[in-house]
Design a protein around this motif. Structure first.
Motif, PDB file in Angstrom:
ATOM      1  N   GLN A  28      -2.768   6.123  -3.387  1.00  0.00           N
ATOM      2  CA  GLN A  28      -3.504   5.200  -2.532  1.00  0.00           C
ATOM      3  C   GLN A  28      -4.866   4.870  -3.120  1.00  0.00           C
ATOM      4  OE1 GLN A  28      -3.372   7.409   1.138  1.00  0.00           O
ATOM      5  NE2 GLN A  28      -1.377   6.560   1.750  1.00  0.00           N
ATOM      6  N   SER A  71       2.734   4.526   0.704  1.00  0.00           N
ATOM      7  CA  SER A  71       2.886   5.351   1.890  1.00  0.00           C
ATOM      8  C   SER A  71       3.784   6.525   1.550  1.00  0.00           C
ATOM      9  CB  SER A  71       3.520   4.540   3.032  1.00  0.00           C
ATOM     10  OG  SER A  71       4.863   4.215   2.713  1.00  0.00           O
ATOM     11  N   TYR A 116       0.853  -1.193   0.000  1.00  0.00           N
ATOM     12  CA  TYR A 116       0.000   0.000   0.000  1.00  0.00           C
ATOM     13  C   TYR A 116       0.889   1.242   0.000  1.00  0.00           C
ATOM     14  CZ  TYR A 116      -3.616   3.270   1.635  1.00  0.00           C
ATOM     15  OH  TYR A 116      -4.488   4.323   1.770  1.00  0.00           O
TER      16      TYR A 116
END
Length: 235
Positions: free
Chosen positions: A60, A16, A14
């Motif tokens: 994201q 970041s 994911y």
């Protein structure tokens, strides 16, 4: 091979702010390890450029739309092999035990078959052993590469890289044997999919692994490689 695998683990994780800030480290790791052909590394450039230019929120959102919003693109490997069958639970237990047997402690509240974690596990293994492990879900990786390619996703190249590292060329029959997922389309189907989402029953085994720890490990491996090269050693 260890920091090639860690770099690809970071790219499938994911997005970041830490990964975004260190995208240059990830790119350099892949080029310096030189395990992948240049034309294949070029396929990763759209993803690298997105990390360099897009907002973290857009990154994201794109990630969630792809991998969380579609079972056919799930990053949980056993989802594609076992679907919702009982075999999936036993396979998860067996994989978790294999992690422990190699001294790999899961430090995140994630299922063992989550691809970024699986790749991080492979990065601690000797190269040929890592390739053997990676070859086992090669048919899943091939299916994901094809599905992402059909969507013209910039993530497709990551899975092409993993296939090359696995040194296995899955057949069409291998891919046809995967679980046939029909992604929800109507609002009612989407609501039902959320209700049926599997509970994450894998409790954390330690402190949560922050993305910065992965970046620290990646940079440490690079420093070791440079030090060995200067000293005439071999990895």
């Amino acid at each position: 091979m260890r920091y090639t695998l860690r770099a690809l683990s970071a790219l499938t994780a994911y997005p970041s702010e830490d990964i975004q800030a260190n995208i240059g480290v990830i790119r350099s790791a892949l080029h310096e390890d030189a395990l992948l052909p240049e034309d294949l590394l070029d396929q990763l450039e759209p993803l690298f450029r997105a990390f360099e230019t897009d907002s973290i929120y857009d990154l994201q959102s794109d990630y969630c739309d792809l991998f969380d919003g579609s079972r056919s693109l799930s990053l949980h490997l056993f989802e594609h092999v076992h679907g919702d069958s009982r075999e999936r639970g036993q396979a998860m237990i067996d994989l978790g035990q294999s992690y422990l047997a190699q001294g790999f402690m899961m430090e995140r509240a994630e299922l063992p078959d989550y691809l970024p974690m699986f790749l991080e596990f492979l990065s601690i293994l000797p190269e040929e052993e890592a390739r053997t492990w990676l070859s086992q879900p090669a048919h899943v990786l091939a299916a994901l590469a094809e599905r992402l390619g059909n969507r013209e996703s910039r993530y497709a190249g990551v899975f092409e890289c993993l296939l090359v590292l696995s040194r296995r060329a899955p057949t069409a029959e291998d891919i046809r044997g995967l679980s046939d997922h029909q992604d929800p389309v109507t609002p009612e189907e989407i609501d039902q999919a959320w209700e049926d989402a599997p509970v994450n029953f894998n409790a954390p085994l330690g402190e949560a692994t922050q993305p910065s720890r992965l970046m620290t490990r990646l940079r440490a491996v690079q420093r070791d490689a440079v030090a060995q090269a200067k000293g005439g050693g071999h990895a």
